[in-house]
Design a protein around this motif. Structure first.
Motif, PDB file in Angstrom:
ATOM      1  N   UNK A   1       0.868  -1.178   0.000  1.00  0.00           N
ATOM      2  CA  UNK A   1       0.000   0.000   0.000  1.00  0.00           C
ATOM      3  C   UNK A   1       0.906   1.229   0.000  1.00  0.00           C
ATOM      4  N   UNK A   2       0.807   2.058  -1.045  1.00  0.00           N
ATOM      5  CA  UNK A   2       1.764   3.148  -1.240  1.00  0.00           C
ATOM      6  C   UNK A   2       1.065   4.421  -1.689  1.00  0.00           C
ATOM      7  N   UNK A   3       1.566   5.551  -1.218  1.00  0.00           N
ATOM      8  CA  UNK A   3       1.043   6.848  -1.646  1.00  0.00           C
ATOM      9  C   UNK A   3       1.857   7.383  -2.825  1.00  0.00           C
ATOM     10  N   UNK A   4       1.217   8.181  -3.671  1.00  0.00           N
ATOM     11  CA  UNK A   4       1.910   8.816  -4.787  1.00  0.00           C
ATOM     12  C   UNK A   4       2.582  10.104  -4.316  1.00  0.00           C
ATOM     13  N   UNK A   5       3.765  10.371  -4.862  1.00  0.00           N
ATOM     14  CA  UNK A   5       4.372  11.690  -4.679  1.00  0.00           C
ATOM     15  C   UNK A   5       3.673  12.691  -5.590  1.00  0.00           C
ATOM     16  N   UNK A   6       3.478  12.264  -6.834  1.00  0.00           N
ATOM     17  CA  UNK A   6       2.787  13.095  -7.811  1.00  0.00           C
ATOM     18  C   UNK A   6       2.255  12.202  -8.928  1.00  0.00           C
TER      19      UNK A   6
ATOM     20  N   UNK B   1      -3.345  12.238 -24.191  1.00  0.00           N
ATOM     21  CA  UNK B   1      -3.112  11.101 -25.077  1.00  0.00           C
ATOM     22  C   UNK B   1      -3.309   9.754 -24.376  1.00  0.00           C
ATOM     23  N   UNK B   2      -3.604   9.803 -23.074  1.00  0.00           N
ATOM     24  CA  UNK B   2      -3.943   8.559 -22.384  1.00  0.00           C
ATOM     25  C   UNK B   2      -2.838   7.906 -21.593  1.00  0.00           C
ATOM     26  N   UNK B   3      -1.801   8.657 -21.233  1.00  0.00           N
ATOM     27  CA  UNK B   3      -0.730   8.107 -20.406  1.00  0.00           C
ATOM     28  C   UNK B   3      -0.970   8.473 -18.943  1.00  0.00           C
ATOM     29  N   UNK B   4      -0.945   7.466 -18.083  1.00  0.00           N
ATOM     30  CA  UNK B   4      -1.068   7.661 -16.637  1.00  0.00           C
ATOM     31  C   UNK B   4       0.345   7.602 -16.062  1.00  0.00           C
ATOM     32  N   UNK B   5       0.868   8.758 -15.675  1.00  0.00           N
ATOM     33  CA  UNK B   5       2.245   8.862 -15.185  1.00  0.00           C
ATOM     34  C   UNK B   5       2.204   9.158 -13.686  1.00  0.00           C
ATOM     35  N   UNK B   6       3.003   8.448 -12.918  1.00  0.00           N
ATOM     36  CA  UNK B   6       3.032   8.728 -11.485  1.00  0.00           C
ATOM     37  C   UNK B   6       4.363   8.311 -10.870  1.00  0.00           C
ATOM     38  N   UNK B   7       4.627   8.904  -9.712  1.00  0.00           N
ATOM     39  CA  UNK B   7       5.835   8.572  -8.953  1.00  0.00           C
ATOM     40  C   UNK B   7       5.423   8.156  -7.551  1.00  0.00           C
ATOM     41  N   UNK B   8       5.849   6.973  -7.150  1.00  0.00           N
ATOM     42  CA  UNK B   8       5.509   6.437  -5.838  1.00  0.00           C
ATOM     43  C   UNK B   8       6.478   6.934  -4.766  1.00  0.00           C
ATOM     44  N   UNK B   9       6.003   6.997  -3.548  1.00  0.00           N
ATOM     45  CA  UNK B   9       6.892   7.247  -2.415  1.00  0.00           C
ATOM     46  C   UNK B   9       7.756   6.006  -2.202  1.00  0.00           C
TER      47      UNK B   9
END
Length: 317
Positions: free
Chosen positions: A196-201, A207-215
């Motif tokens: 279970x992790x929170x996103x930093x951003x 165009x349909x890209x889901x970009x994220x950075x995990x803690x």
């Protein structure tokens, strides 16, 4: 007279005995009370310490506690979906290696089984589309408007195991509960981990890209920097996009050089990493991996420049 003295003596002995018993009882009660108070203080301290540790972990954003209901739901979902394509897996050619690697066609057949059941499902097959992506697309668009909600994406791995990612948005922060469904040694279905992790951003592009950075753990807690960046294609690619990507992106990728992740044009190419991109351009031209051992004295200047100029609008000067 003697009898009277004996009576008085007996009464005194009796009273002294009662007094001693009473004192003993009071000491016992006091002792028990002290033990109870000590245990209560110890229990309170443990609760306080646990709460402080939990608060610190929530601040870090990773390895967050997963409640039992969430875990049971994840395991149940993984088992249910893996059972949908169990027949395909059992009859598939798995080779003789200990690590199973299924061919692309088999993985896509498994994906269709899950697709027909109505779940958002992706695969590890290059350029394959996510099926039933619409609910994920709607969820992310609503999150961008600040609406709370959750959605689950499944992904079939090349060994037939199943990834499950439950994305949760609380109106402020995005979280993901990640699980992997597996087959145990006795061929029973189960899960190998849950996190279970929170996103930093995070960001969802047009165009349909889901970009994220995990803690993730950071120095000095760890000695090496960990990359929590992730990228998921939600909307399907068009045939034109797929063809262009195969021609221009597949051989290069986004690691080891900055050609596809830098802001440059024909008039401004000074920031490009030519040394880093050489081996990737080499692979694109010759169809084989660049081997530095073939150049013990370094790459000849002319060969290096000619290869770069073949792909980029630049001169040897």
């Amino acid at each position: 007279m003697v009898l009277r003295k004996k009576s008085i003596l007996l009464i005194m002995v009796f009273l002294i005995g009662c007094f001693v018993c009473a004192c003993g009882k009071e000491d016992s009660v006091a002792g028990e009370s002290l033990v109870e108070d000590t245990e209560e203080v110890s229990s309170t301290e443990k609760i306080k310490n646990a709460e402080e540790e939990a608060a610190v972990q929530w601040e870090k954003g990773y390895d967050l506690p997963v409640d039992e209901q969430e875990k049971e739901e994840a395991e149940s979902d993984c088992k249910k979906l893996m059972e949908l394509y169990l027949d395909i897996y059992e009859t598939a050619d798995k080779g003789i290696a200990s690590n199973v690697v299924l061919d692309d066609q088999t993985v896509l057949e498994m994906q269709k089984k899950v697709k027909d059941a109505g779940y958002p499902i992706a695969t590890m097959v290059t350029y394959s589309n996510m099926e039933n992506y619409e609910s994920v697309d709607s969820f992310l668009k609503e999150c961008m408007e600040g609406k709370r909600g959750s959605v689950v994406i499944y992904e079939i791995h090349n060994d037939g195991e199943l990834g499950r990612m439950k994305f949760i948005f609380d109106g402020t922060d995005m979280y993901v509960v990640s699980t992997r469904g597996i087959r145990n040694a006795d061929n029973k279905l189960g899960i190998s981990y849950i996190s279970y992790t929170r996103f930093k951003e995070w960001k969802y592009t047009e165009k349909g890209w889901f970009c994220y950075e995990l803690c993730v753990p950071e120095p000095p807690e760890v000695s090496e920097i960990m990359d929590g960046s992730c990228l998921i294609r939600i909307k399907p690619m068009t045939e034109e996009q797929r063809e262009m990507s195969e021609r221009c992106v597949r051989g290069l990728g986004y690691q080891g050089q900055n050609l596809l992740c830098s802001n440059w044009n024909a008039e401004n190419m000074s920031e490009l990493d030519y040394n880093g991109m050489f081996e990737y351009l080499y692979g694109m031209k010759y169809g084989e991996k660049f081997n530095s051992e073939d150049y013990p004295n370094g790459i000849p200047k002319e060969e290096f420049e000619n290869l770069i100029m073949e792909y980029l609008p630049i001169t040897a000067e």
